[in-house]
Write a protein that holds these residues in place. Structure first.
Motif, PDB file in Angstrom:
ATOM      1  N   GLU A  91      52.061 176.903  67.179  1.00  0.00           N
ATOM      2  CA  GLU A  91      52.360 177.583  65.923  1.00  0.00           C
ATOM      3  C   GLU A  91      52.252 176.656  64.715  1.00  0.00           C
ATOM      4  N   CYS A  92      51.932 175.395  64.948  1.00  0.00           N
ATOM      5  CA  CYS A  92      51.802 174.438  63.845  1.00  0.00           C
ATOM      6  C   CYS A  92      50.374 174.430  63.318  1.00  0.00           C
ATOM      7  N   ALA A  93      50.247 174.627  62.030  1.00  0.00           N
ATOM      8  CA  ALA A  93      48.923 174.611  61.416  1.00  0.00           C
ATOM      9  C   ALA A  93      48.357 173.201  61.482  1.00  0.00           C
ATOM     10  N   GLY A  94      47.101 173.101  61.858  1.00  0.00           N
ATOM     11  CA  GLY A  94      46.441 171.810  61.898  1.00  0.00           C
ATOM     12  C   GLY A  94      46.552 171.089  63.228  1.00  0.00           C
ATOM     13  N   TYR A  95      47.278 171.661  64.189  1.00  0.00           N
ATOM     14  CA  TYR A  95      47.384 171.043  65.510  1.00  0.00           C
ATOM     15  C   TYR A  95      46.650 171.908  66.510  1.00  0.00           C
ATOM     16  N   MET A  96      45.838 171.283  67.338  1.00  0.00           N
ATOM     17  CA  MET A  96      45.067 172.009  68.342  1.00  0.00           C
ATOM     18  C   MET A  96      45.657 171.697  69.719  1.00  0.00           C
ATOM     19  N   PRO A  97      46.462 172.610  70.257  1.00  0.00           N
ATOM     20  CA  PRO A  97      47.170 172.310  71.502  1.00  0.00           C
ATOM     21  C   PRO A  97      46.250 172.105  72.704  1.00  0.00           C
ATOM     22  N   ARG A  98      45.090 172.755  72.730  1.00  0.00           N
ATOM     23  CA  ARG A  98      44.180 172.559  73.856  1.00  0.00           C
ATOM     24  C   ARG A  98      43.667 171.125  73.903  1.00  0.00           C
ATOM     25  N   ARG A  99      43.429 170.570  72.741  1.00  0.00           N
ATOM     26  CA  ARG A  99      42.935 169.192  72.667  1.00  0.00           C
ATOM     27  C   ARG A  99      44.072 168.185  72.593  1.00  0.00           C
ATOM     28  N   GLY A 100      45.252 168.649  72.194  1.00  0.00           N
ATOM     29  CA  GLY A 100      46.357 167.727  71.987  1.00  0.00           C
ATOM     30  C   GLY A 100      46.078 166.819  70.810  1.00  0.00           C
ATOM     31  N   ASP A 101      45.462 167.385  69.783  1.00  0.00           N
ATOM     32  CA  ASP A 101      44.971 166.592  68.666  1.00  0.00           C
ATOM     33  C   ASP A 101      45.188 167.354  67.362  1.00  0.00           C
ATOM     34  N   PHE A 102      45.115 166.630  66.257  1.00  0.00           N
ATOM     35  CA  PHE A 102      45.280 167.233  64.948  1.00  0.00           C
ATOM     36  C   PHE A 102      43.933 167.478  64.304  1.00  0.00           C
ATOM     37  N   ASP A 103      43.869 168.526  63.501  1.00  0.00           N
ATOM     38  CA  ASP A 103      42.644 168.848  62.775  1.00  0.00           C
ATOM     39  C   ASP A 103      42.308 167.714  61.814  1.00  0.00           C
ATOM     40  N   VAL A 104      43.285 167.278  61.049  1.00  0.00           N
ATOM     41  CA  VAL A 104      43.121 166.136  60.150  1.00  0.00           C
ATOM     42  C   VAL A 104      44.076 165.064  60.636  1.00  0.00           C
ATOM     43  N   GLU A 105      43.516 163.973  61.092  1.00  0.00           N
ATOM     44  CA  GLU A 105      44.323 162.873  61.623  1.00  0.00           C
ATOM     45  C   GLU A 105      44.980 162.090  60.494  1.00  0.00           C
ATOM     46  N   TYR A 106      45.967 161.286  60.864  1.00  0.00           N
ATOM     47  CA  TYR A 106      46.565 160.362  59.911  1.00  0.00           C
ATOM     48  C   TYR A 106      45.506 159.358  59.520  1.00  0.00           C
ATOM     49  N   ASP A 107      45.421 159.036  58.243  1.00  0.00           N
ATOM     50  CA  ASP A 107      44.466 158.063  57.713  1.00  0.00           C
ATOM     51  C   ASP A 107      43.029 158.441  58.073  1.00  0.00           C
ATOM     52  N   PRO A 108      42.549 159.594  57.593  1.00  0.00           N
ATOM     53  CA  PRO A 108      41.215 160.049  57.978  1.00  0.00           C
ATOM     54  C   PRO A 108      40.076 159.183  57.439  1.00  0.00           C
ATOM     55  N   GLU A 109      40.372 158.308  56.492  1.00  0.00           N
ATOM     56  CA  GLU A 109      39.318 157.454  55.941  1.00  0.00           C
ATOM     57  C   GLU A 109      39.126 156.169  56.744  1.00  0.00           C
ATOM     58  N   ALA A 110      39.851 155.996  57.842  1.00  0.00           N
ATOM     59  CA  ALA A 110      39.768 154.752  58.611  1.00  0.00           C
ATOM     60  C   ALA A 110      38.347 154.488  59.105  1.00  0.00           C
ATOM     61  N   GLU A 111      37.629 155.535  59.444  1.00  0.00           N
ATOM     62  CA  GLU A 111      36.286 155.363  59.984  1.00  0.00           C
ATOM     63  C   GLU A 111      35.276 154.900  58.942  1.00  0.00           C
ATOM     64  N   THR A 112      35.580 155.100  57.666  1.00  0.00           N
ATOM     65  CA  THR A 112      34.625 154.693  56.624  1.00  0.00           C
ATOM     66  C   THR A 112      34.439 153.186  56.582  1.00  0.00           C
ATOM     67  N   LEU A 113      35.431 152.426  57.086  1.00  0.00           N
ATOM     68  CA  LEU A 113      35.303 150.972  57.119  1.00  0.00           C
ATOM     69  C   LEU A 113      34.120 150.524  57.977  1.00  0.00           C
ATOM     70  N   VAL A 114      33.947 151.172  59.106  1.00  0.00           N
ATOM     71  CA  VAL A 114      32.940 150.709  60.065  1.00  0.00           C
ATOM     72  C   VAL A 114      31.740 151.634  60.180  1.00  0.00           C
ATOM     73  N   ALA A 115      31.701 152.689  59.383  1.00  0.00           N
ATOM     74  CA  ALA A 115      30.645 153.688  59.519  1.00  0.00           C
ATOM     75  C   ALA A 115      29.247 153.103  59.323  1.00  0.00           C
ATOM     76  N   ASP A 116      29.068 152.281  58.338  1.00  0.00           N
ATOM     77  CA  ASP A 116      27.737 151.753  58.035  1.00  0.00           C
ATOM     78  C   ASP A 116      27.571 150.299  58.464  1.00  0.00           C
ATOM     79  N   MET A 117      28.518 149.772  59.201  1.00  0.00           N
ATOM     80  CA  MET A 117      28.456 148.371  59.594  1.00  0.00           C
ATOM     81  C   MET A 117      27.488 148.179  60.761  1.00  0.00           C
ATOM     82  N   GLU A 118      26.680 147.148  60.660  1.00  0.00           N
ATOM     83  CA  GLU A 118      25.757 146.801  61.741  1.00  0.00           C
ATOM     84  C   GLU A 118      25.811 145.308  61.967  1.00  0.00           C
ATOM     85  N   PHE A 119      25.765 144.944  63.225  1.00  0.00           N
ATOM     86  CA  PHE A 119      25.649 143.535  63.568  1.00  0.00           C
ATOM     87  C   PHE A 119      24.178 143.246  63.824  1.00  0.00           C
TER      88      PHE A 119
END
Length: 155
Positions: free
Chosen positions: A29-57
């Protein structure tokens, strides 16, 4: 051929869950939570991936560039750990069981409900059991003070 998977600490579920089971799953019954996945629609700190998105070694990286990239990855991992810690916090304390929490709160008087709301701040410093014991002790002290005040008025 139904496989059982440990979905929660408490109950094993058949995969995939039936639609009838979803309405009884914690957090359904909580908006933004997907019980089948056990995950949230919008995670905490959604911009975390932008740090490494374009990084290449690459092999042409200098040692200082490589060191900088490794530090960025460490920062990214710390942000992911914090995300996981917060999700675990919610699950351990049954904070996704909205209806159950509402029913328990409705049984308390408004003063106790307000005190419990104010004490939620300290839950992050305790285990779930310690916090429950802490709340019961604080509530008992409040009840005793209230009873003492009532007895003093009768004097």
């Amino acid at each position: 051929n139904k496989s059982l998977v440990e979905h929660d600490i408490h109950t094993p579920l058949v995969l995939p869950p039936r639609l009838d089971d979803i309405c009884h799953m914690k957090g359904s019954e909580c908006a933004g939570y997907m019980p089948r996945r056990g995950d949230f629609d919008v995670e905490y700190d959604p911009e975390a991936e932008t740090l490494v998105a374009d990084m290449e070694f690459s092999s042409s990286d200098t040692p200082s560039e490589r060191e900088l990239k490794l530090q960025v990855i460490q920062i990214y991992n710390a942000r992911l750990s914090e995300r996981e810690r917060r999700k675990t916090f919610l699950l351990e304390r049954d904070l996704l069981d909205y209806r159950g929490n509402q029913a328990r709160d409705a049984q308390r008087d408004p003063e106790e409900r307000d005190l419990i709301q104010r004490m939620r701040l300290f839950a992050r410093f305790h285990t779930p059991e310690e916090h429950t014991a802490f709340l019961e002790t604080v509530l008992q002290a409040k009840r005793l003070r209230k009873e003492i005040a009532q007895l003093q008025r009768y004097r």
